[in-house]
Design a protein around this motif. Structure first.
Motif, mmCIF file in Angstrom:
data_model
loop_
_atom_site.group_PDB
_atom_site.id
_atom_site.type_symbol
_atom_site.label_atom_id
_atom_site.label_comp_id
_atom_site.label_asym_id
_atom_site.label_seq_id
_atom_site.Cartn_x
_atom_site.Cartn_y
_atom_site.Cartn_z
ATOM 1 N N THR A 39 0.847 -1.193 0.000
ATOM 2 C CA THR A 39 0.000 0.000 0.000
ATOM 3 C C THR A 39 0.884 1.246 0.000
ATOM 4 O O THR A 39 2.081 1.176 0.317
ATOM 5 N N ALA A 40 0.283 2.368 -0.308
ATOM 6 C CA ALA A 40 1.025 3.636 -0.280
ATOM 7 C C ALA A 40 1.573 3.907 1.116
ATOM 8 O O ALA A 40 2.703 4.374 1.273
ATOM 9 N N GLU A 41 0.801 3.599 2.119
ATOM 10 C CA GLU A 41 1.254 3.810 3.499
ATOM 11 C C GLU A 41 2.468 2.938 3.813
ATOM 12 O O GLU A 41 3.425 3.391 4.446
ATOM 13 N N GLU A 42 2.465 1.694 3.356
ATOM 14 C CA GLU A 42 3.593 0.788 3.592
ATOM 15 C C GLU A 42 4.843 1.223 2.827
ATOM 16 O O GLU A 42 5.962 0.956 3.253
ATOM 17 N N LEU A 43 4.644 1.894 1.720
ATOM 18 C CA LEU A 43 5.773 2.339 0.893
ATOM 19 C C LEU A 43 6.539 3.513 1.489
ATOM 20 O O LEU A 43 7.718 3.713 1.175
ATOM 21 N N LEU A 44 5.904 4.288 2.341
ATOM 22 C CA LEU A 44 6.511 5.530 2.825
ATOM 23 C C LEU A 44 7.889 5.335 3.469
ATOM 24 O O LEU A 44 8.843 6.020 3.083
ATOM 25 N N PRO A 45 8.079 4.426 4.416
ATOM 26 C CA PRO A 45 9.424 4.288 4.996
ATOM 27 C C PRO A 45 10.463 3.793 3.981
ATOM 28 O O PRO A 45 11.622 4.204 4.015
ATOM 29 N N VAL A 46 10.044 2.951 3.058
ATOM 30 C CA VAL A 46 10.955 2.456 2.021
ATOM 31 C C VAL A 46 11.351 3.605 1.091
ATOM 32 O O VAL A 46 12.521 3.736 0.709
ATOM 33 N N LEU A 47 10.389 4.439 0.736
ATOM 34 C CA LEU A 47 10.679 5.597 -0.111
ATOM 35 C C LEU A 47 11.660 6.533 0.588
ATOM 36 O O LEU A 47 12.626 6.996 -0.030
ATOM 37 N N ARG A 48 11.436 6.799 1.858
ATOM 38 C CA ARG A 48 12.348 7.689 2.591
ATOM 39 C C ARG A 48 13.781 7.152 2.577
ATOM 40 O O ARG A 48 14.729 7.911 2.389
ATOM 41 N N ARG A 49 13.932 5.853 2.762
ATOM 42 C CA ARG A 49 15.281 5.245 2.683
ATOM 43 C C ARG A 49 15.861 5.393 1.281
ATOM 44 O O ARG A 49 17.030 5.733 1.116
ATOM 45 N N SER A 50 15.052 5.136 0.272
ATOM 46 C CA SER A 50 15.523 5.233 -1.114
ATOM 47 C C SER A 50 15.930 6.656 -1.470
ATOM 48 O O SER A 50 16.909 6.858 -2.201
ATOM 49 N N LEU A 51 15.207 7.626 -0.968
ATOM 50 C CA LEU A 51 15.532 9.025 -1.266
ATOM 51 C C LEU A 51 16.903 9.407 -0.727
ATOM 52 O O LEU A 51 17.597 10.242 -1.311
ATOM 53 N N ARG A 52 17.303 8.790 0.377
ATOM 54 C CA ARG A 52 18.625 9.066 0.959
ATOM 55 C C ARG A 52 19.759 8.480 0.114
ATOM 56 O O ARG A 52 20.914 8.852 0.280
ATOM 57 N N GLU A 53 19.443 7.560 -0.799
ATOM 58 C CA GLU A 53 20.450 6.934 -1.654
ATOM 59 C C GLU A 53 20.811 7.794 -2.863
ATOM 60 O O GLU A 53 21.716 7.429 -3.599
ATOM 61 N N GLY A 54 20.111 8.898 -3.072
ATOM 62 C CA GLY A 54 20.279 9.747 -4.249
ATOM 63 C C GLY A 54 21.684 10.224 -4.461
ATOM 64 O O GLY A 54 22.610 9.703 -3.843
ATOM 65 N N PRO A 55 21.922 11.162 -5.317
ATOM 66 C CA PRO A 55 20.932 12.113 -5.812
ATOM 67 C C PRO A 55 20.045 11.505 -6.899
ATOM 68 O O PRO A 55 20.463 10.628 -7.637
ATOM 69 N N TRP A 56 18.836 12.012 -6.976
ATOM 70 C CA TRP A 56 17.854 11.574 -7.947
ATOM 71 C C TRP A 56 17.393 12.761 -8.781
ATOM 72 O O TRP A 56 17.194 13.851 -8.252
ATOM 73 N N ARG A 57 17.190 12.512 -10.050
ATOM 74 C CA ARG A 57 16.647 13.525 -10.961
ATOM 75 C C ARG A 57 15.181 13.782 -10.627
ATOM 76 O O ARG A 57 14.718 14.916 -10.626
ATOM 77 N N CYS A 58 14.450 12.710 -10.383
ATOM 78 C CA CYS A 58 13.053 12.798 -9.954
ATOM 79 C C CYS A 58 12.625 11.421 -9.467
ATOM 80 O O CYS A 58 13.321 10.434 -9.685
ATOM 81 N N ALA A 59 11.496 11.369 -8.802
ATOM 82 C CA ALA A 59 10.889 10.109 -8.378
ATOM 83 C C ALA A 59 9.566 9.966 -9.112
ATOM 84 O O ALA A 59 8.793 10.929 -9.197
ATOM 85 N N VAL A 60 9.320 8.812 -9.649
ATOM 86 C CA VAL A 60 8.070 8.513 -10.344
ATOM 87 C C VAL A 60 7.277 7.582 -9.437
ATOM 88 O O VAL A 60 7.756 6.511 -9.062
ATOM 89 N N ILE A 61 6.087 8.011 -9.064
ATOM 90 C CA ILE A 61 5.303 7.250 -8.086
ATOM 91 C C ILE A 61 3.947 6.875 -8.658
ATOM 92 O O ILE A 61 3.153 7.741 -9.032
#
Length: 179
Positions: A39-61
Motif C-alpha cells: 500500500t502507499a502507506e507501507e511504501l513511505l518508509p521504504v521511499l524515505r530510505r531510497s531518497l537518501r540513496e540519491g541524488p535523484w533527478r526525480c521520483a516517479v510514483i
C-alpha cells in the motif's frame, strides 16, 4: 513482470545522446523500485530510505491501487497516503512525477456492490492525482493505457507493450516539466 523503467531509461538515455549501449545505458537513467502488493502507506518508509540513496533527478510514483483493492481503503484515505509519499520527496528535494492509476478489470476479483465501490474509488483516486497538476508533474497513465489484452497481462498488471506506454507517458511528463 516488465517494469516501465526499462523503456523509460532508454528514452532518457536517447534524449541525452547516450542510448547506444541499450539496456545497460537505460539502467543508468531509470531504476525500478517495484513493491507489488504494498500500500502507499507501507511504501513511505521504504521511499524515505531510497531518497537518501540519491541524488535523484526525480521520483516517479504510481501507488494506491492496493490500498483500495486489497485493504478496502477509501479514495480520500488513499489520496492522503499518496500525498505523504509526494511530501517525502518534496522534503528530500526530489521532484515527483505522480502517475494516475490504470484502469482495471476488477470483475475477476469482485462482483456486485464491491465491484462498483472499488471501481469508483480507483476512478476517484485517478481524478485526485490528475487534480494535482497545478502543483506537480503528473502523467495520466489511465488515458495512456486503455483496458485491453494488448496492454495488460491480467486484470491489473501491464503487459510489456503496456509498460512501454506507461514509460512514454512518464517521459513526456518529465520533458514537459523540465525534470
Amino acid at each position: 513482470c516488465h517494469p516501465y523503467s526499462i523503456r523509460l531509461g532508454s528514452l532518457l538515455a536517447d534524449d541525452v545522446g547516450d542510448g547506444a549501449g541499450g539496456y545497460k545505458d537505460s539502467l543508468r537513467y531509470a531504476r525500478a523500485r517495484a513493491y507489488s502488493g504494498w500500500t502507499a502507506e507501507e511504501l513511505l518508509p521504504v521511499l524515505r530510505r531510497s531518497l537518501r540513496e540519491g541524488p535523484w533527478r526525480c521520483a516517479v510514483i504510481m501507488a494506491g491501487c492496493n490500498d483500495i483493492l486489497w485493504r478496502n481503503a477509501s479514495a480520500a484515505t488513499t489520496l492522503t497516503h499518496l500525498e505523504a509519499l509526494y511530501a517525502a520527496c518534496d522534503e528530500a528535494g526530489v521532484p515527483v512525477v505522480a502517475l494516475s492509476n490504470t484502469e482495471a478489470d476488477l470483475g475477476e476479483f469482485f462482483s456486485g456492490e464491491q465491484l462498483a465501490e472499488r471501481t469508483a474509488a480507483l476512478r476517484e483516486v485517478a481524478a485526485g492525482v490528475l487534480q494535482m497538476r497545478s502543483k506537480r508533474a503528473v502523467a495520466d497513465v489511465r488515458a495512456a493505457l486503455p483496458l485491453g489484452a494488448q496492454h495488460f497481462d491480467d486484470a491489473l498488471h501491464p503487459s510489456p507493450a503496456g509498460s512501454d506506454r506507461i514509460a512514454e507517458a512518464v517521459f513526456q511528463a518529465i520533458k514537459l516539466h523540465g525534470l
